[in-house]
Design a protein around this motif. Structure first.
Motif, PDB file in Angstrom:
ATOM      1  N   ALA A  74       0.829  -1.209   0.000  1.00 18.28           N
ATOM      2  CA  ALA A  74       0.000   0.000   0.000  1.00 18.28           C
ATOM      3  C   ALA A  74       0.863   1.258   0.000  1.00 18.28           C
ATOM      4  O   ALA A  74       0.498   2.282  -0.595  1.00 18.28           O
ATOM      5  CB  ALA A  74      -0.927  -0.014   1.211  1.00 18.28           C
ATOM      6  N   LYS A  75       1.998   1.193   0.654  1.00 21.66           N
ATOM      7  CA  LYS A  75       2.909   2.343   0.681  1.00 21.66           C
ATOM      8  C   LYS A  75       3.357   2.711  -0.727  1.00 21.66           C
ATOM      9  O   LYS A  75       3.371   3.892  -1.103  1.00 21.66           O
ATOM     10  CB  LYS A  75       4.119   2.020   1.559  1.00 21.66           C
ATOM     11  N   LEU A  76       3.722   1.691  -1.511  1.00 24.17           N
ATOM     12  CA  LEU A  76       4.137   1.956  -2.896  1.00 24.17           C
ATOM     13  C   LEU A  76       2.989   2.525  -3.721  1.00 24.17           C
ATOM     14  O   LEU A  76       3.216   3.262  -4.684  1.00 24.17           O
ATOM     15  CB  LEU A  76       4.632   0.666  -3.548  1.00 24.17           C
ATOM     16  N   PRO A 125       6.799 -16.318   3.722  1.00 27.93           N
ATOM     17  CA  PRO A 125       7.471 -15.874   2.500  1.00 27.93           C
ATOM     18  C   PRO A 125       6.575 -15.931   1.269  1.00 27.93           C
ATOM     19  O   PRO A 125       6.685 -15.078   0.381  1.00 27.93           O
ATOM     20  CB  PRO A 125       8.654 -16.839   2.363  1.00 27.93           C
ATOM     21  N   LEU A 126       5.679 -16.936   1.225  1.00 27.94           N
ATOM     22  CA  LEU A 126       4.769 -16.997   0.080  1.00 27.94           C
ATOM     23  C   LEU A 126       3.797 -15.825   0.092  1.00 27.94           C
ATOM     24  O   LEU A 126       3.351 -15.366  -0.962  1.00 27.94           O
ATOM     25  CB  LEU A 126       3.999 -18.317   0.073  1.00 27.94           C
ATOM     26  N   ALA A 127       3.478 -15.322   1.291  1.00 26.82           N
ATOM     27  CA  ALA A 127       2.632 -14.130   1.386  1.00 26.82           C
ATOM     28  C   ALA A 127       3.353 -12.936   0.781  1.00 26.82           C
ATOM     29  O   ALA A 127       2.726 -12.062   0.158  1.00 26.82           O
ATOM     30  CB  ALA A 127       2.275 -13.849   2.845  1.00 26.82           C
ATOM     31  N   GLY A 128       4.688 -12.894   0.961  1.00 26.24           N
ATOM     32  CA  GLY A 128       5.451 -11.825   0.330  1.00 26.24           C
ATOM     33  C   GLY A 128       5.372 -11.922  -1.178  1.00 26.24           C
ATOM     34  O   GLY A 128       5.243 -10.913  -1.872  1.00 26.24           O
ATOM     35  N   ALA A 129       5.451 -13.165  -1.681  1.00 27.14           N
ATOM     36  CA  ALA A 129       5.365 -13.370  -3.125  1.00 27.14           C
ATOM     37  C   ALA A 129       3.931 -13.181  -3.618  1.00 27.14           C
ATOM     38  O   ALA A 129       3.667 -12.376  -4.513  1.00 27.14           O
ATOM     39  CB  ALA A 129       5.854 -14.773  -3.470  1.00 27.14           C
ATOM     40  N   PHE A 130       2.999 -13.924  -3.002  1.00 28.27           N
ATOM     41  CA  PHE A 130       1.602 -13.870  -3.433  1.00 28.27           C
ATOM     42  C   PHE A 130       0.998 -12.496  -3.163  1.00 28.27           C
ATOM     43  O   PHE A 130       0.190 -11.994  -3.939  1.00 28.27           O
ATOM     44  CB  PHE A 130       0.809 -14.956  -2.713  1.00 28.27           C
ATOM     45  N   GLY A 131       1.421 -11.886  -2.024  1.00 33.34           N
ATOM     46  CA  GLY A 131       0.910 -10.553  -1.692  1.00 33.34           C
ATOM     47  C   GLY A 131       1.296  -9.532  -2.745  1.00 33.34           C
ATOM     48  O   GLY A 131       0.498  -8.659  -3.109  1.00 33.34           O
ATOM     49  N   GLY A 132       2.542  -9.630  -3.268  1.00 38.27           N
ATOM     50  CA  GLY A 132       2.965  -8.716  -4.325  1.00 38.27           C
ATOM     51  C   GLY A 132       2.181  -8.936  -5.601  1.00 38.27           C
ATOM     52  O   GLY A 132       1.759  -7.984  -6.269  1.00 38.27           O
ATOM     53  N   LEU A 133       1.951 -10.218  -5.951  1.00 39.87           N
ATOM     54  CA  LEU A 133       1.165 -10.531  -7.151  1.00 39.87           C
ATOM     55  C   LEU A 133      -0.280 -10.068  -6.997  1.00 39.87           C
ATOM     56  O   LEU A 133      -0.861  -9.480  -7.913  1.00 39.87           O
ATOM     57  CB  LEU A 133       1.205 -12.037  -7.421  1.00 39.87           C
ATOM     58  N   LEU A 134      -0.856 -10.359  -5.824  1.00 34.80           N
ATOM     59  CA  LEU A 134      -2.248  -9.988  -5.589  1.00 34.80           C
ATOM     60  C   LEU A 134      -2.419  -8.475  -5.575  1.00 34.80           C
ATOM     61  O   LEU A 134      -3.383  -7.945  -6.156  1.00 34.80           O
ATOM     62  CB  LEU A 134      -2.719 -10.593  -4.256  1.00 34.80           C
ATOM     63  N   ALA A 135      -1.481  -7.775  -4.941  1.00 32.77           N
ATOM     64  CA  ALA A 135      -1.553  -6.313  -4.916  1.00 32.77           C
ATOM     65  C   ALA A 135      -1.446  -5.747  -6.326  1.00 32.77           C
ATOM     66  O   ALA A 135      -2.160  -4.794  -6.686  1.00 32.77           O
ATOM     67  CB  ALA A 135      -0.442  -5.756  -4.027  1.00 32.77           C
TER      68      ALA A 135
END
Length: 520
Positions: free
Chosen positions: A93-95, A206-216
């Motif tokens: 969200a910051k980005l 770590p998958l949340a970091g990956a999936f979170g970036g994709l989902l965002a």
């Protein structure tokens, strides 16, 4: 298998008649080759030296273990995935303009991150005590539903005061998630099996970091979500998904083996007996909340040192979660916001692989501290690369190396404290303590990458090099101490130490029981 007469010799001279009957009943179960009597409340499953009084069929255990894997791990893994996404999506969200829209300046963003950890730390141990009291089958879905609602509420904040308020409440509800799931799984698995099963849900970080970036990135491509735009859509959509998964969790999670509708009675007896067979002096798997046992879990030397290691490690793990997008932005400043989001994904995928691999090896070798020691130099190497080079490709490569060493500690540390106490109550408090210390590290991480230190972040990278170096030293010291103390315990006359003690007093000894041995 030892004979009946040999087992009788393990009774302490001062044992009461009731205790002798209890042991004889357990021995009869051994003689018959069944686990049913041992699984019942009031029966013991080990002798005074911690040796199991029951032998299990490996094939039956393997079938049961697979069944438990399929019915417990997927649900808690999905819930933890969105738990971590709802916590770390503030970096995405910051980005996407959060700072601009809320008027955050200077250290305001760091303050917002810190507020979350204050409540998260304060409620860690109380949450795990509540999880034991209420039952994880209800507690885990309930808090998941609660922080999903709070995530949706974050989409409507207008200033720093409001976002600090919702982040504080988010910390209250998320505090019980990681230790609650670890405690829940400890009800189902043997000590050497636990680390790998913990990794199957902790890998979601770590998958949340990956999936979170994709989902965002996918969410940001939407023109709007109702009246919401840009970063507000991230919080709303991801929060709604969390709420939906939580409702499913109410129907799929089962509190404990005894109440599992998907197990036969024979499987329930086996599930209870095999966990009980590793608990020296225990007459039941699920004991009542008991202050001496709570304190035994918190103040076990293994808990204290492992929690300190997890604190140091979490400075790195949480720092990457919150600042990976910012770090990528400094490496690729000319890329689009969506491209920057996508660049945060690959390091997390690599980290996720090692998050599962190292605990899997821990399961096979029945060791944990050696993997603490192996992983630390990898993290050290990554931060040395950050400090020694300003080349974007070198620094981006360093994030892969750091992730491969840092993320496995979550499963290993929680499994380690659980393996080195005896009672269910001590496990819940030990795991709660471990995660509480870990999140003190998370609080520190929110101030490790400061605006004035941009773009090279010498302070943050130097701090993480120091913490990973300290982990290496502490891990080696812990391993040496555990082996030395086990040798000291080998010389103790267990019968003399236990003479005259009641069964309650023996159970309250927990790791102080002379027959207990540390599991490095």
């Amino acid at each position: 298998m030892a004979t009946y007469d040999q087992k009788r010799e393990d009774l302490s001279p001062g044992a009461s008649t009731d205790e002798k009957v209890t042991v004889e009943q357990a021995e009869t179960a051994v003689h018959k080759g069944t686990a049913r009597d041992v699984a019942e409340r009031g029966q013991i499953a080990t002798d005074h030296y911690g040796r199991s009084l029951v032998q299990f069929d490996p094939a039956a255990e393997a079938r049961l273990r697979l069944k438990i894997d399929l019915f417990t791990v997927p649900t808690v893994s999905l819930l933890y995935l969105f738990c971590f996404i709802d916590r770390a999506n503030i970096g995405n969200a910051k980005l996407a303009g959060l700072e601009r829209d809320l008027g955050l300046k200077g250290y305001d963003y760091n303050t917002v991150l810190s507020v979350f950890y204050i409540s998260y730390i304060l409620f860690e141990i109380p949450s795990n005590m509540a999880c034991k009291w209420i039952g994880p089958g209800w507690f885990i879905p309930a808090i998941s539903l609660a922080f999903g609602i709070v995530s949706v509420a974050t989409a409507f904040v207008e200033n720093i005061h409001q976002i600090c308020g919702v982040r504080f409440v988010l910390g209250i509800f998320e505090a019980g998630m990681m230790p609650g799931i670890a405690y829940y799984l400890s009800r189902w698995y043997r000590k050497h099996e636990l680390a790998f099963r913990l990794s199957l849900y902790i890998v979601m970080a770590p998958l949340a970091g990956a999936f979170g970036g994709l989902l965002a990135s996918a969410i940001l491509k939407l023109p709007n979500f109702g009246s919401l735009h840009e970063w507000r859509m991230i919080f709303a959509i991801e929060g709604i998904i969390t709420c939906g998964l939580s409702v499913i969790g109410f129907f799929t999670l089962t509190d404990r083996p005894a109440t599992a509708f998907w197990l036969t009675q024979e499987e329930k007896d086996l599930a209870i007996a095999r966990v009980k067979s590793e608990r020296v002096g225990a007459t039941e798997v699920l004991d009542k909340l008991d202050t001496p046992k709570i304190l035994r879990g918190i103040f076990s030397p293994a808990t204290m040192v492992t929690s300190f290691i997890f604190l140091l490690n979490n400075i790195t793990v949480q720092g990457l979660a919150f600042f990976a997008p910012t770090i990528v932005k400094t490496i690729y400043p000319k890329e689009s916001v969506i491209s920057q989001q996508l660049h945060t994904v690959p390091p997390y995928v690599v980290g996720g692989f090692f998050t599962v691999l190292l605990p899997f090896l821990s399961w096979r070798f029945n060791r944990r501290t050696i993997f603490f020691i192996i992983s630390a130099p990898t993290v050290m190497a990554g931060y040395i690369m950050f400090l020694a080079s300003t080349d974007p490709k070198v620094r981006y490569g360093a994030t892969f190396i750091i992730a491969s060493g840092a993320f496995s500690y979550g499963a290993l540390c929680n499994a380690h404290v659980a393996a080195n106490v005896v009672s269910d109550t001590a496990k819940s408090s030990a795991i709660g303590t471990d995660v509480m210390f870990g999140n003190i590290g998370g609080l520190i991480s929110t101030w490790s990458f400061l605006p004035f230190d941009s773009p090279d972040y010498h302070i943050g990278n130097g701090l993480n090099l120091a913490t990973s170096s300290t982990i290496l030293i502490a891990s080696i010291a812990l391993l040496i101490w555990m082996k030395a103390d086990n040798k000291r315990r080998d010389k103790i006359n267990v019968e003399e130490k236990l003479a005259g003690l009641s069964q309650k007093q023996i159970q309250d000894l927990d790791w102080r029981h002379p027959g207990f041995r540390w599991k490095p």
